[in-house]
Structure formats: C-alpha cells, structure tokens
Write an enzyme that holds these catalytic residues in place. Structure first.
Site, PDB file in Angstrom:
ATOM      1  CB  SER A  67       3.787  -3.497  -2.860  1.00  0.00           C
ATOM      2  OG  SER A  67       3.914  -2.172  -3.321  1.00  0.00           O
TER       3      SER A  67
ATOM      4  N   GLY B 103       0.805  -1.222   0.000  1.00  0.00           N
ATOM      5  CA  GLY B 103       0.000   0.000   0.000  1.00  0.00           C
ATOM      6  C   GLY B 103       0.830   1.261   0.000  1.00  0.00           C
TER       7      GLY B 103
END
Length: 599
Positions: A244, A161
């Site tokens: 990520s 995120g």
C-alpha cells in the site's frame, strides 16, 4: 409444602444444595488447574528463553555506529529467532526539528537494551474520540533474524497505512515468521506520517523540506548499509519491500537518485503510486492545514512548529475527511515531486527509464476497494462519482475509462474501477516501463475465504499479507480468514513465501513464474523464442510471443497472460500524473498562490 415454598420453587423439585456446591467447586478447580498449567508452561518457556538468551549473550549484543544494543530471543512455534526492538536511527523530530530533514541519533554510552518497541509516529486512532497516539521521537527500527550465525540477505519493510497510520511493529509486520520461513534478516522501520511527514509546506516558508518521511526512509536505508553486517545481514543484498503506502514508498525511492545503491531488489504490493503530489496539490493542502489550525492566513512553518503535534494531526484529519476532496482522488498526504529528492513523478521517471536498474516484483489484489460497493446506493450517483473521480486528473479521457467498466453503474464495476484507478492501472504502468529496464514479475492476489466471498468482499486490500508473512492470526480480518479452509491458506502461504524468498535471495521468483514482458521490452532486448522461452512467457515453434505473464495467487495458483486486457488498454491514454487538470478554476487559484510566493 407451603404456598410460599411452592411459589419459590415453581412446583419444581429443588436441587440438592450440596450437589451444586460440589459441582461449582469442581468447575473452579478445573479452571484453576488449567490456569496453573498454562502459567507453568509460560514460566517454563520464559525460563528456557532466559537460559537461551544467557547462552547467546554475545550474539544478542551488537555494536552499531551509535552504540551497543542488546536484543532478545523470540519463541516462534518452538523455534528461537533473534530480535532487536526499537533501535533508534534518527533524532527526535519535534520542535525545531519538525518539518526538517532528519538527523542521525546521538551516540550513547553503555549497552542499550532493545527489548521493547519504540513509539509509533503521531497518528489518529480512528475511535469515538480524537485521541492521538505516538511521539515525534519515532525514528526507530526493528531487526529480526533466525537464531543462526549465517550471513543472510536483508529485507527492509515499509509499512502501509495511507501515509497516515501504521508502524514498524504492527502485529502483522513484526516479521518473526517471515524471517524464519524465508531465512532473511528482516528490518522494519518507522517514519513520520500525515501532516508531519507527508505534506510539503514550502508554500508557507522555505524553512522546511518537501519530503520529511522520504528523508526518514533514506536515513534508515543508510543505517542498514552502515550497520546490518553486524547483525549478520548482507548490505550488498537488500530488498526494499512494502505494501500500500509502503509499496508507493518503494517505487518512489526507486525513482529517487538519492536512494541509488541503498537497495538491490524491490517488492511493491498494492502500490497507489499514481497519487504522488504535485507542487500545486501540496500548496492546496498546506493552505488547508493552516485554515484547519485556525492560524492567520500568512502563517509560516514556525507557527506550526510552535503548535502541539497532536493538534496538527487532528487538523490534518479534519481537512482530509471534511472537505470532500477524497471524492476527487485528491489525497491529503503523499510524497511530493520537489525537483530534487523526487525529481519528477515516479511514473514519468519509470517511463523515461531513469529509475533504479534492479529486479522488481509488483502486483495488486483482485478486490482492493471492495468496501466501496456499499458507499453509494443508487446507480446514477455511482456513475457521477466515477466520472468525478477520474476527471480531476484527465477530463477528456475519463469517460472512455468509465465506459470500459460498464459505466460503473453496478456496485462491483464501481469498486473495480476505484481499485484499478488507485492500484492496478499505476502498477501496470510501472511494470511495463520497468520491463524495458530490468527483470519484472507481476502478480494478482485473488484468494478469499468463503466468508469473505459470501460478504462480497473478496481478496481485499492487504489480505495477501497473511500469506506473505505467514501469520494468519495477526490479520485484522483473521476471524473471516479462519472461516474457510486452513489447508488452502497453508498451501497458498507455502507457495507465496517460496516465491518471495527466492526473489529476496536470488533476484527472481520460482521458475514457474514467468517474467513480465511486453512487445516493447521484447523489441528492446531483441528477444526471439529461445530454450527458456516458456519461462519468459514466449511461445515456441515460431508462434508469436505471449506477453504480460501474471501469476494469479489462488488455490490453485496459475499464470495468466494479459489478464483483463481490454480494461488495461482503456487506461492507456489516461493521464494519471497530476491532480487538478480537470478543475481549472481551482488550478488557477492555486497557481496564483504559487506565483505570489516566487522570488
């Protein structure tokens, strides 16, 4: 028939009112029957689950160091799994605790019923308004395991995120299918985000810590060591896994001495680990936050503690999107090199061989930044943007890298350059460094549905999660994923889950995935072609060894050696360690601020 009657009917015969009334009643009856049947099925499932929970009462009630917790059974495709939602591992981080190291949660009396997920960390919603969701009392984690009494290896998952949004219980990340398919205890954690978790404010005053979010992650990992055996997890077999920003968290923890012994294997998917902040960069953003909060220039951290948390998040969003720094790969939020918890840039730590000595599985997707194909409309603007992106880190070597991508003139080459700068090139550095230290496996996820290919999006960022977690419907791109072959998706899911599970259980993927080696790692290990040479990517019969084995996940999946080798070499001399080196005027200004703060 009168004129009025003809006008109303359009000279068409009118339907019999009784017939249509009966038809409507029949349709309503069918709909009601379907709804009643669905409600009955739901009540039956709930009754079965309730009966099962009652029979497993002892199995769902667990004693942790902070108190008793009671979980629930989840029905996953007809199989039960055990789940504990929203277990607190840390105290409220608001008010006086803001920007400080997390504290363990206060013990409670009685049984805490962990049937609902805990609040997410404060974060923006990216909607038409500036609504902020979440609570600073966010240090909770979720535990999921198969409905057995078997001791199992543990996966601790760090959500992605961009260090700004996300949570432990995003629909994709709840881990119900993963825990069942891979036969593991799955732990997903919340931690502070954005300006409240990933911004070093020590340039304002020293009454704070540089890396609140990283400290949250360490506290969660310590909780796992202290408590997971009560849930049937093996504390000596813990895999840290993330995608990520979560992948960057995993690699950062591997480079932190404080994390030693807290996990024993690592999986880093699409990690932007090159974006770690320097002290200079953090100073830049700390001053920018004060400005966006409309506080006096000499404000300290105390002024930010007194502010509303939602206002800090809004100001953090404003400074990220409105000052154009994203065009210089200058991200607002990231872990910071503080000389202590994070002693040096993780890429430097890996290069020196000082990271954790554990097996690593690492990789990226083929089209991580395919969205950027549509950002710039003209070739010369794309070329200028490409140079600007890279020159902020290394002005001398940026042109050579851009040239390896055809000058980044067309849309595809620009998108590939951005994706490689953020994800692939740093991951290659990590892999080749870690291959000198411990076993390393590299992958590239290239599968895309027909719809994704037709739209020019390909194997976008985070697309592999649907296959790893085994939950196609949970993806934000589920509609596009479903516009393709379900057989292909199922085939790839089986393959990827087999490799991930094997790595989690045994510290290595399946035998058909060769280990990642380089000439340097071969030389260090004094390796020569051996009976298991094919598995390790080495040629037989006296031929030179073949290096950089990379599993390409597509349909069919295959192993490729040194994919995109020329572009890999183009990054060899590029310095991706510190933002600002190509912007001497800004660097000098910030260095002046830092010197002014020194004792």
């Amino acid at each position: 028939m009168s004129n009025d009657e003809r006008n109303l009917s359009g000279d068409q015969p009118q339907p019999n009112g009784d017939y249509f009334s009966d038809q409507v009643e029949r349709e309503i009856s069918v709909t009601a029957a379907k709804a009643a049947a669905e409600a009955a099925r739901r009540r039956a499932k709930e009754a079965i689950a309730a009966a099962a929970e009652q029979s497993r009462g002892e199995k769902l009630t667990i004693k942790t160091n902070s108190g008793w917790v009671h979980g629930r059974l989840e029905d996953v495709d007809g199989k039960f799994i055990r789940s504990w939602r929203g277990i607190p591992f840390g105290a409220d981080t608001s008010g006086p605790n803001r920007f400080r190291a997390p504290q363990p949660v206060e013990p409670w009396e009685g049984i805490r019923y962990c049937n609902e997920f805990g609040p997410v960390a404060p974060q923006p919603t990216y909607s038409w308004h500036d609504r902020i969701i979440g609570s600073e009392d966010c240090l909770h984690l979720d535990v999921v395991r198969p409905d057995t009494d078997e001791e199992l290896p543990v996966v601790v998952y760090f959500h992605g995120g961009s260090f700004i949004v996300g949570s432990s219980h995003m629909l994709m990340l709840r881990g119900f299918q993963l825990a069942e398919a891979m036969n593991v205890v799955y732990v997903s954690i919340n931690f502070r985000l954005g300006a409240l978790g990933y911004l070093d404010l020590r340039s304002l005053s020293d009454d704070c810590v540089a890396n609140p979010a990283v400290m949250d992650q360490l506290l969660a990992l310590q909780w796992v060591q202290d408590n997971i055996s009560a849930f049937g997890g093996d504390p000596n077999s813990v895999t840290a896994m993330g995608e990520s920003a979560g992948g960057a968290a995993v690699l950062t923890l591997m480079a932190s001495p404080a994390a030693k012994g807290l996990f024993h294997r690592a999986i880093a998917q699409s990690s932007p680990v090159g974006m770690i902040h320097s002290r200079t960069q953090s100073t830049w953003w700390a001053r920018e936050l004060v400005k966006r909060m409309a506080l006096p220039r000499g404000s300290t951290v105390d002024a930010l503690r007194e502010a509303e948390g939602a206002d800090i998040v809004r100001a953090g969003q404003s400074m990220m999107w409105r000052n154009g720094e994203i065009l210089h790969l200058n991200s607002s939020y990231s872990p910071t090199v503080d000389g202590d918890l994070i002693p040096d840039h993780p890429l430097e730590v890996f290069a020196r061989g000082e990271q954790m000595d554990i097996p690593l599985l690492i990789g990226t997707n083929s089209d991580e930044a395919s969205f950027s194909k549509f950002v710039f409309q003209r070739e010369h603007i794309r070329q200028r943007a490409a140079l600007r992106l890279l020159a902020s880190y290394d002005e001398d070597n940026a042109p050579g890298v851009v040239e390896a991508y055809g000058g980044a003139a067309n849309r595809s080459e620009f998108a590939e350059l951005l994706a490689d700068a953020l994800f692939w090139a740093p991951s290659i550095r990590v892999a080749q460094s870690h291959a000198l230290k411990n076993s390393t496996w590299m992958y590239r996820f290239s599968y895309a549905s027909k719809a994704l290919r037709a739209l020019g999006l390909g194997a976008m960022h985070s697309m592999e999660l649907s296959n790893v977690f085994g939950d196609l419907s949970a993806s934000r791109a589920s509609l596009l994923l479903k516009m393709g072959s379900s057989e292909e998706m199922e085939e790839l899911t089986v393959v990827m889950q087999r490799h991930w599970a094997n790595f989690i259980h045994f510290g290595r993927p399946g035998d058909d995935w060769p280990i990642y080696t380089t000439s340097a790692s071969d030389a260090k290990e004094n390796k020569h072609p051996a009976p298991d040479a094919e598995r390790h990517g080495l040629a037989l019969q006296g031929k030179p060894p073949v290096h950089r084995a990379t599993m390409v996940f597509d349909v069919p999946h295959t192993v490729v050696y040194d994919p995109r080798g020329e572009r890999r070499k183009a990054w060899n001399d590029y310095n991706m360690l510190e933002w600002g080196l190509g912007r001497p005027d800004i660097l000098a200004k910030i260095e002046f601020l830092i010197e002014g703060l020194s004792p």
